[in-house]
Design a protein around this motif. Structure first.
Motif, PDB file in Angstrom:
ATOM      1  N   PHE A 192      15.882   6.506 -14.446  1.00 16.22           N
ATOM      2  CA  PHE A 192      17.072   5.795 -14.888  1.00 16.22           C
ATOM      3  C   PHE A 192      17.350   6.023 -16.372  1.00 16.22           C
ATOM      4  CE2 PHE A 192      15.535   3.707 -11.133  1.00 16.22           C
ATOM      5  CZ  PHE A 192      16.695   3.563 -10.372  1.00 16.22           C
ATOM      6  N   CYS A 243      11.301   3.881 -12.829  1.00 15.06           N
ATOM      7  CA  CYS A 243      11.050   2.519 -12.373  1.00 15.06           C
ATOM      8  C   CYS A 243       9.635   2.420 -11.803  1.00 15.06           C
ATOM      9  CB  CYS A 243      12.075   2.128 -11.306  1.00 15.06           C
ATOM     10  SG  CYS A 243      11.690   0.559 -10.512  1.00 15.06           S
ATOM     11  N   CYS A 295      10.249   1.611  -7.621  1.00 13.41           N
ATOM     12  CA  CYS A 295      10.819   2.627  -6.724  1.00 13.41           C
ATOM     13  C   CYS A 295      10.534   4.052  -7.211  1.00 13.41           C
ATOM     14  CB  CYS A 295      12.318   2.415  -6.536  1.00 13.41           C
ATOM     15  SG  CYS A 295      13.295   2.607  -8.039  1.00 13.41           S
ATOM     16  N   HIS A 327      14.761  -3.968  -9.526  1.00 18.05           N
ATOM     17  CA  HIS A 327      13.305  -4.150  -9.459  1.00 18.05           C
ATOM     18  C   HIS A 327      12.758  -4.909 -10.653  1.00 18.05           C
ATOM     19  CE1 HIS A 327      13.576  -0.697  -6.442  1.00 18.05           C
ATOM     20  NE2 HIS A 327      13.483  -1.858  -5.817  1.00 18.05           N
ATOM     21  N   CYS A 330      14.047  -0.427 -12.886  1.00 13.07           N
ATOM     22  CA  CYS A 330      15.491  -0.377 -12.713  1.00 13.07           C
ATOM     23  C   CYS A 330      15.950  -1.842 -12.613  1.00 13.07           C
ATOM     24  CB  CYS A 330      15.861   0.409 -11.457  1.00 13.07           C
ATOM     25  SG  CYS A 330      15.311  -0.312  -9.904  1.00 13.07           S
TER      26      CYS A 330
HETATM   27 ZN   LIG Z   1      13.440   0.564  -9.048  1.00 10.41          ZN
END
Ligand SMILES: [Zn+2]
Ligand SMILES: [Zn+2]
Length: 185
Positions: free
Chosen positions: A85, A78, A81, A102, A99
């Protein structure tokens, strides 16, 4: 008397012959050992096993698992962050990955470039302030920022240039610019 001399000579001769045989055997033995040593890598399975281990280790270091699904391989990271993922969780937009939560942060704001730094494979450290600033913002204050990287081949110098850009939300540009300039120095 002459018989005694002959016996002594024979004994001496036998001694010399035994000594020579011993020296020859010793040298032969050493030669064979050296030969074995130089041939060892070809016969031994060690190098290929080491290579396999190294490959496994590199793959293990490369493989990340999804933060939501620990059993699934991560497909991407991501941009906000920086967690990893899986294919099901990751969302892509304009070459950036996010993600789920976000991605919603990304699409619900306008983003503007705060800084752009050119780096080359020889000077990756010039972009470190961007990475550090972004990391600090997120980890200490939960403020989202995005790093996007563009690559360009410089034909004149025959180098790959990458432009590392820091994007922030438009309404935070002024305050973050000021803080970034202080942070840089
Ligand atoms: Zn994220
Ligand atoms: Zn997942």
């Amino acid at each position: 008397m002459s018989e005694n001399i002959i016996i002594i000579l024979v004994i001496a001769l036998v001694f010399v012959v035994l000594l020579l045989v011993g020296v020859i055997l010793y040298l032969f033995n050493r030669l064979m050992k050296e030969k074995d040593m130089t041939q060892a890598p070809e016969h031994s399975t060690e190098p290929s096993r080491d290579l396999k281990k190294l490959k496994e280790r590199m793959e293990a270091a490369d493989v990340n698992y999804c933060s939501n699904h620990p059993q699934d391989y991560a497909k991407g990271m991501c941009s906000i962050c920086q967690d990893c993922f899986c294919e099901e969780c990751i969302k892509e937009h304009d070459g950036l990955t996010f993600c789920g939560p976000h991605f919603r942060v990304f699409v619900s704001h306008e983003w503007v470039e705060l800084e752009s730094i050119m780096t080359t494979p020889d000077t990756p450290e010039t972009a470190f302030p961007i990475y550090d600033f972004k990391k600090n913002l997120w980890e200490k204050e939960g403020l989202p920022a995005i790093i996007s990287t563009h690559y360009k081949i410089n034909i004149d110098t025959d180098t790959i240039e990458s432009y590392v850009k820091l994007l922030v939300r438009t309404d935070e540009l002024d305050s973050l610019s000021e803080r970034y300039n202080k942070f840089k120095h």
